[in-house]
Design a protein around this motif. Structure first.
Motif, PDB file in Angstrom:
ATOM      1  N   LEU A 331      50.797 -77.579  43.508  1.00  0.00           N
ATOM      2  CA  LEU A 331      51.365 -76.336  44.023  1.00  0.00           C
ATOM      3  C   LEU A 331      50.848 -76.059  45.420  1.00  0.00           C
ATOM      4  CD1 LEU A 331      51.144 -74.074  40.837  1.00  0.00           C
ATOM      5  CD2 LEU A 331      53.131 -75.311  41.708  1.00  0.00           C
ATOM      6  N   PRO A 332      51.677 -75.448  46.287  1.00  0.00           N
ATOM      7  CA  PRO A 332      51.280 -75.286  47.698  1.00  0.00           C
ATOM      8  C   PRO A 332      50.283 -74.164  47.947  1.00  0.00           C
ATOM      9  CG  PRO A 332      53.482 -74.373  47.324  1.00  0.00           C
ATOM     10  CD  PRO A 332      53.080 -75.061  46.057  1.00  0.00           C
ATOM     11  N   GLN A 333      50.247 -73.138  47.113  1.00  0.00           N
ATOM     12  CA  GLN A 333      49.396 -71.984  47.367  1.00  0.00           C
ATOM     13  C   GLN A 333      48.174 -71.994  46.446  1.00  0.00           C
ATOM     14  OE1 GLN A 333      49.731 -69.879  49.764  1.00  0.00           O
ATOM     15  NE2 GLN A 333      51.859 -70.162  50.436  1.00  0.00           N
ATOM     16  N   SER A 334      47.128 -71.316  46.893  1.00  0.00           N
ATOM     17  CA  SER A 334      45.923 -71.147  46.080  1.00  0.00           C
ATOM     18  C   SER A 334      45.684 -69.661  45.850  1.00  0.00           C
ATOM     19  CB  SER A 334      44.709 -71.773  46.774  1.00  0.00           C
ATOM     20  OG  SER A 334      44.438 -71.077  47.990  1.00  0.00           O
ATOM     21  N   VAL A 335      44.899 -69.352  44.839  1.00  0.00           N
ATOM     22  CA  VAL A 335      44.441 -67.987  44.593  1.00  0.00           C
ATOM     23  C   VAL A 335      42.976 -67.951  45.020  1.00  0.00           C
ATOM     24  CG1 VAL A 335      44.105 -66.153  42.911  1.00  0.00           C
ATOM     25  CG2 VAL A 335      46.033 -67.737  42.667  1.00  0.00           C
ATOM     26  N   SER A 336      42.664 -67.094  46.007  1.00  0.00           N
ATOM     27  CA  SER A 336      41.326 -67.105  46.594  1.00  0.00           C
ATOM     28  C   SER A 336      40.725 -65.708  46.606  1.00  0.00           C
ATOM     29  CB  SER A 336      41.386 -67.672  48.016  1.00  0.00           C
ATOM     30  OG  SER A 336      42.235 -66.863  48.823  1.00  0.00           O
ATOM     31  N   ASN A 337      39.510 -65.618  47.122  1.00  0.00           N
ATOM     32  CA  ASN A 337      38.771 -64.355  47.223  1.00  0.00           C
ATOM     33  C   ASN A 337      38.741 -63.606  45.886  1.00  0.00           C
ATOM     34  OD1 ASN A 337      38.678 -65.090  49.870  1.00  0.00           O
ATOM     35  ND2 ASN A 337      39.640 -63.249  50.690  1.00  0.00           N
ATOM     36  N   ILE A 338      38.531 -64.368  44.821  1.00  0.00           N
ATOM     37  CA  ILE A 338      38.512 -63.761  43.485  1.00  0.00           C
ATOM     38  C   ILE A 338      37.141 -63.161  43.220  1.00  0.00           C
ATOM     39  CG2 ILE A 338      38.792 -64.172  41.019  1.00  0.00           C
ATOM     40  CD1 ILE A 338      40.560 -66.571  41.746  1.00  0.00           C
ATOM     41  N   THR A 339      37.160 -61.884  42.905  1.00  0.00           N
ATOM     42  CA  THR A 339      35.924 -61.193  42.524  1.00  0.00           C
ATOM     43  C   THR A 339      36.166 -60.460  41.204  1.00  0.00           C
ATOM     44  OG1 THR A 339      35.284 -60.860  44.832  1.00  0.00           O
ATOM     45  CG2 THR A 339      34.222 -59.459  43.178  1.00  0.00           C
ATOM     46  N   ILE A 340      35.259 -60.702  40.264  1.00  0.00           N
ATOM     47  CA  ILE A 340      35.342 -60.022  38.959  1.00  0.00           C
ATOM     48  C   ILE A 340      33.970 -59.481  38.626  1.00  0.00           C
ATOM     49  CG2 ILE A 340      35.873 -60.250  36.501  1.00  0.00           C
ATOM     50  CD1 ILE A 340      37.598 -62.680  37.206  1.00  0.00           C
ATOM     51  N   ASP A 341      33.916 -58.204  38.319  1.00  0.00           N
ATOM     52  CA  ASP A 341      32.657 -57.587  37.896  1.00  0.00           C
ATOM     53  C   ASP A 341      32.995 -56.604  36.780  1.00  0.00           C
ATOM     54  OD1 ASP A 341      30.217 -56.461  37.523  1.00  0.00           O
ATOM     55  OD2 ASP A 341      30.064 -55.540  39.515  1.00  0.00           O
ATOM     56  N   THR A 342      32.860 -57.086  35.545  1.00  0.00           N
ATOM     57  CA  THR A 342      33.280 -56.307  34.379  1.00  0.00           C
ATOM     58  C   THR A 342      32.167 -56.284  33.343  1.00  0.00           C
ATOM     59  OG1 THR A 342      35.607 -56.857  34.708  1.00  0.00           O
ATOM     60  CG2 THR A 342      34.976 -56.159  32.504  1.00  0.00           C
ATOM     61  N   LYS A 343      32.023 -55.124  32.702  1.00  0.00           N
ATOM     62  CA  LYS A 343      31.021 -54.978  31.640  1.00  0.00           C
ATOM     63  C   LYS A 343      31.652 -54.254  30.457  1.00  0.00           C
ATOM     64  CE  LYS A 343      27.567 -52.021  32.045  1.00  0.00           C
ATOM     65  NZ  LYS A 343      26.260 -51.426  32.421  1.00  0.00           N
ATOM     66  N   ILE A 344      31.449 -54.827  29.267  1.00  0.00           N
ATOM     67  CA  ILE A 344      31.862 -54.187  28.013  1.00  0.00           C
ATOM     68  C   ILE A 344      30.582 -53.917  27.241  1.00  0.00           C
ATOM     69  CG2 ILE A 344      33.308 -54.371  25.949  1.00  0.00           C
ATOM     70  CD1 ILE A 344      34.846 -56.599  27.408  1.00  0.00           C
ATOM     71  N   ALA A 345      30.301 -52.647  26.946  1.00  0.00           N
ATOM     72  CA  ALA A 345      28.978 -52.326  26.408  1.00  0.00           C
ATOM     73  C   ALA A 345      29.015 -51.171  25.421  1.00  0.00           C
ATOM     74  CB  ALA A 345      28.015 -52.005  27.556  1.00  0.00           C
ATOM     75  N   ASN A 346      27.976 -51.141  24.604  1.00  0.00           N
ATOM     76  CA  ASN A 346      27.682 -50.005  23.728  1.00  0.00           C
ATOM     77  C   ASN A 346      26.170 -49.902  23.652  1.00  0.00           C
ATOM     78  OD1 ASN A 346      27.001 -48.549  21.200  1.00  0.00           O
ATOM     79  ND2 ASN A 346      29.213 -48.521  20.896  1.00  0.00           N
ATOM     80  N   GLU A 347      25.634 -48.782  24.106  1.00  0.00           N
ATOM     81  CA  GLU A 347      24.185 -48.649  24.221  1.00  0.00           C
ATOM     82  C   GLU A 347      23.569 -47.848  23.082  1.00  0.00           C
ATOM     83  OE1 GLU A 347      24.010 -46.805  27.997  1.00  0.00           O
ATOM     84  OE2 GLU A 347      24.550 -48.625  29.126  1.00  0.00           O
ATOM     85  N   THR A 348      24.387 -47.195  22.259  1.00  0.00           N
ATOM     86  CA  THR A 348      23.858 -46.315  21.218  1.00  0.00           C
ATOM     87  C   THR A 348      24.013 -46.867  19.808  1.00  0.00           C
ATOM     88  OG1 THR A 348      25.947 -45.125  20.945  1.00  0.00           O
ATOM     89  CG2 THR A 348      24.443 -44.339  22.663  1.00  0.00           C
TER      90      THR A 348
END
Length: 887
Positions: A331-348
């Protein structure tokens, strides 16, 4: 030596005999042991269809196999199957066949094939799997009701081709594991041991209406340390695969009497960004091995805490990626500058305190950048959502960067800038004013096509703005086929539609220069062999039909529409306008008007697709329709008045009509019913366009439709069950009065009576000479009633006339007129005059008696009929022999 061999041979022979004979000798006892032991230990009903017993399969243990096994609940879930299996096998030590009542049994191995396990928790919290009987201190050892002890000394076990279903109605949770295969080897007869297990299956998981996994492949190879004394199960060497993502984990689970303690950590064994692509279903991720990637993708987390009726383990799952990219080699195009910062949490440890933080999600394709962030708090309680979306996506670049399975390249630019904040309870309660939404969504240069669409859809411009109250459609310009559309409007409750399955309410204005209804219909080929037609090549004929259009059941909208030209089937409507109300799978049309066939059409009514067969119920007004055009263009008019298609002039009519529609939204004529008031101003008649009229002209020589003059026809029609009833109506052709009444069918059959009042001057020379003898101006006004019965069909009509009745009517009229004329003369003169009038002769020398006799003869019914028949020659052409049918 020989003696020794002989003894060995005898021993082996005895062993073989025992191996063969024992299953038969102990079959009844073994089956009773299995059934009674299980039933004594569970509060449910255990049964099976049949069983096999073998000493060979797991020698030296006894192997018992049962077929079509089931465990059916009693009590709250009575009658529901908890477990069923095609086959189940257990092995027990041979000597335990001789155990007495109440003595324990040991299971050394077991296997299950084709099992279905249904685990259910109802809305009251009752569970269907709690079927084990509890030991009681007071239970008598010798009591036949005391549970029989069963100990596990398992060396191996296996579950194959099975299915596990878990439905928690109270927690709105559904879990399913299909194609489930699980096996384990080890020694559970000791207090501490190791169990080596392998598990695979297809996992589906849905919680509170949200689908998280759908037939996702999962695999687990786990070596467990088992401590039966402490009830602790430790993960020693473990590897899990979810879809194509590898995870390694360690930790333990401790089973307590009322709870479980969990301490588990897991992570991806590598940080390659291919880990992210591995989360995408295999059908979409394609061959990720050849994908070029940069950057990292890491999933790691931990669970620590207690599981009981009110708690879950506290957990923290982090998904991160920094400055990553991927490119498929073809394929001619790329997917770039990917940033992921995700949190799934339960603290109690409280389920309702679970939250999700998407701190950053960005990517870039070519020059287009898209970014988003969101938080969802109180995930399992009253979720509070905050989200921001911003960016531009060139849809054409999607399939240039990722191998989508699309038949046609997408085109268009999508611009988004949306901010939203809401809690689910406000939406569920309909308090949309408590939500905060604003932003815009734009689409330009969009083009889409698929096999389900007749023509590509091209949206040149679309603009939407969001606010708390509604969604505004500021612009929408599109084309498809011959159709162009321009629309504006507003949607009142988009959130209620999206989250609560509420009706989508809106108000719109719609304008079009050309609107072709056929552009929105699709055709499909029915491949079912409903009918085979013999042809030279013995091929089967495929039937092409039009798929039915369905009015959306979720739409509650008002649409004010205008179109310069509407194309519907073979009709062309000009300057069409009206208001459409769409609700409950019904479109109600109000004050629709348009120019058609040189006149005006007005329509009010409704079309519904709520039932399996679409229906319509309308009131239709036609003003100054050109008859020639309208009868050629409307099949319904041709069905209601088939003869009138030969008329030229104008039509004014009011219809009330209802019935079923075909899939292409044309009336199904066999189902319609209603009535019509019609006025036709006929300026010309072309009998060649009607077989009925041309047959009438051939049969009745006095008819001449070529001498045109305007004729006004008023009639009333009623129709039902495929029949049209026409009330009597009058018309005039030149100086011939006509009365018509009868009925016809939509199958083209005819049943009409037409009565013609024909002036005597059309009867020919003989009639004129006879009338001249009256020497009276009234003779010019004499008319003859001719009744024609029209039967057969529109394409093959039959015309019959009653000439005898016509002749009698004419004769009686002539006699009465002559009588009146000679009323003041003597009877002898009257008799002589009538005799002479009808063709008799009386000489002056005749005696009274002979004269009277001749006159009576001339006035006999036969002579009257003969004279009238001679006169009718001019009416029907060449002389015909009179009969009851006239033919």
């Amino acid at each position: 030596m020989k003696k020794t061999l002989k003894i060995v041979g005898i021993v082996i022979g005895l062993i073989l005999v025992i191996i063969i004979a024992v299953p038969f000798l102990f079959e009844g006892k073994i089956l009773e042991i299995v059934k009674s032991t299980v039933n004594k230990n569970i509060n449910a009903e255990f049964d099976f269809a049949d069983a096999d017993i073998s000493l060979i399969k797991n020698f030296p243990d006894v192997s018992v196999s049962v077929n079509n096994m089931s465990i059916v609940n009693t009590g709250t879930f009575a009658g529901e199957t908890l477990v069923s299996a095609k086959n189940a096998n257990i092995s027990i030590p041979f000597m335990q066949l001789f155990n007495g009542e109440g003595e324990p049994y040991t299971v050394n191995s077991f296997s299950i094939d084709g099992a279905i396990i249904n685990i259910l928790i109802d809305e009251e919290g009752n569970v269907n799997y709690d079927i084990a009987k509890t030991d009681t201190a007071t239970a008598s050892v010798n009591s036949t009701d005391a549970p029989s002890a069963v100990s596990l000394s398992v060396q191996k076990y296996e579950i194959t081709n099975s299915q596990i279903k878990y439905l928690d109605e109270q927690g709105k949770m559904f879990f399913e594991l299909n194609d489930f295969n699980h096996s384990g080897t080890g020694d559970l007869s000791t207090v501490k041991s190791e169990l080596d297990t392998k598990t695979s299956g297809l996992m589906s998981f849905n919680m509170d209406g949200t689908n998280y996994f759908s037939a996702t492949p999962v695999q687990l190879d786990a070596k467990l340390g088992v401590d039966l004394d402490q009830n602790i199960y430790t993960f020693l060497e473990n590897k899990a695969i979810i879809n194509q993502l590898d995870l390694v984990f360690d930790g333990f689970i401790k089973l307590n009497e009322e709870s479980q303690d969990v301490d588990i950590t897991f992570k991806t064994p590598s940080s390659d960004f291919k880990n992210f692509l591995a989360l995408i279903p295999k059908a979409y991720s394609k061959e990720i091995e050849s994908v070029q990637t940069t950057g990292d993708f890491i999933v790691q987390g931990q669970l620590n805490g207690t599981i009981d009726e009110t708690h879950i383990p506290a957990f923290n799952i982090a998904i991160t990626s920094n400055n990553a990219s991927f490119k498929y080699p073809d394929l001619p195009q790329s997917v770039s500058n990917i940033t992921i910062d995700t949190k799934i949490a339960n603290e109690t440890g409280l389920l309702e305190n679970t939250y999700v933080d998407i701190n950053a999600l960005t990517f870039k394709i070519a020059q287009d950048v898209f970014s988003a962030n969101a938080t969802i708090k109180d995930l399992m309680g009253n979720p509070l959502v905050k989200a921001n979306l911003k960016g531009r996506i060139n849809l054409g670049n999607l399939s240039q960067a990722y191998p989508f399975s699309v038949e046609q390249q997408l085109k268009g630019i999508l611009d988004a800038n949306i901010t939203t904040a809401f809690d689910m309870k406000s939406i569920e309660d309909g308090r949309y004013q408590d939500t905060k939404n604003n932003g815009s969504l734009g689409l330009s240069g969009f083009e889409f096509n698929s096999e389900d669409m007749k023509n590509p859809v091209r949206i040149s411009k679309a603009g939407i703005t969001f606010n708390t109250q509604n969604v505004s459609l500021n612009s929408f310009e599109a084309t498809t086929g011959k159709t162009d559309l321009s629309a504006k409007g507003s949607i009142e409750n988009l959130l209620g539609f999206m989250f609560n399955d509420e009706m989508l309410k809106g108000n719109f204005t719609l304008n079009s220069n050309t609107f072709a209804v056929n552009d929105f219909m699709t055709e499909s080929v029915i491949s079912e062999n409903t009918e085979v037609v013999e042809t030279t090549n013995q091929s089967e004929i495929e039937v092409t039909t039009t798929e039915a259009i369905k009015i959306p059941d979720f739409l509650d909208a008002t649409i004010v529409a205008k179109a310069n030209t509407v194309l519907y089937d073979n009709l062309t409507l000009k300057e069409a306008s009206g208001t459409l109300y769409v609700k409950d799978e019904t479109v109600t049309l109000k004050d629709f008007k348009s120019s058609l066939f040189g006149g005006q059409i007005a329509l009010n009514g409704a079309v519904s697709t709520k039932a399996e067969i679409p229906t319509f119920d309308v009131k239709l007004g036609m003003q100054s329709f050109d008859m020639a055009q309208s009868f050629k263009g409307l099949d319904m008019l041709k069905a209601l008045a088939p003869i009138a298609q030969a008329f030229k002039g104008t039509l004014n009519s009011n219809f009330e009509i209802k019935g079923n529609l075909t899939n292409d939204f044309t009336p199904n004529l066999s189902t319609i019913s209603g009535n019509a008031l019609a006025e036709m101003l006929v300026t010309d008649v072309d009998s060649k366009d009607s077989k009925v009229l041309s047959t009438l002209v051939d049969r009745l020589k006095f008819l001449n439709f070529d001498e045109g003059e305007t004729k006004k026809i008023n009639t009333t029609l009623t129709f039902n069950d495929g029949q049209v009833q026409v009330k009597p109506f009058n018309l005039k052709f030149k100086d011939i009065d006509v009365e018509v009444a009868g009925s016809h069918g939509f199958d083209q059959t005819l049943n009409y009576n037409a009565t013609f009042e024909v002036p005597a001057k059309y009867l020919g020379t003989e009639a004129k000479n006879l009338l001249a003898k009256l020497n009276d101006t009234e003779a010019e006004n004499i008319t003859v009633p001719v009744t024609a019965k029209i039967g057969g069909s529109v394409g093959s009509p039959s015309i019959t006339t009653d000439l005898s009745a016509t002749a009698t009517a004419l004769t009686n009229k002539l006699i009465e007129m002559q009588k009146d004329k000679l009323l003041n003369e003597g009877s002898k003169k009257v008799t002589e005059a009538l005799s002479g009038f009808l063709g008799g002769s009386t000489s002056k020398d005749s005696t009274s008696t002979s004269s009277t006799t001749k006159t009576k003869d001339s006035l006999s019914s036969d002579n009257i009929k003969k004279a009238a028949d001679n006169l009718l020659n001019g009416l029907f052409g060449k002389k015909k022999e009179s009969s009851a049918t006239g033919d």
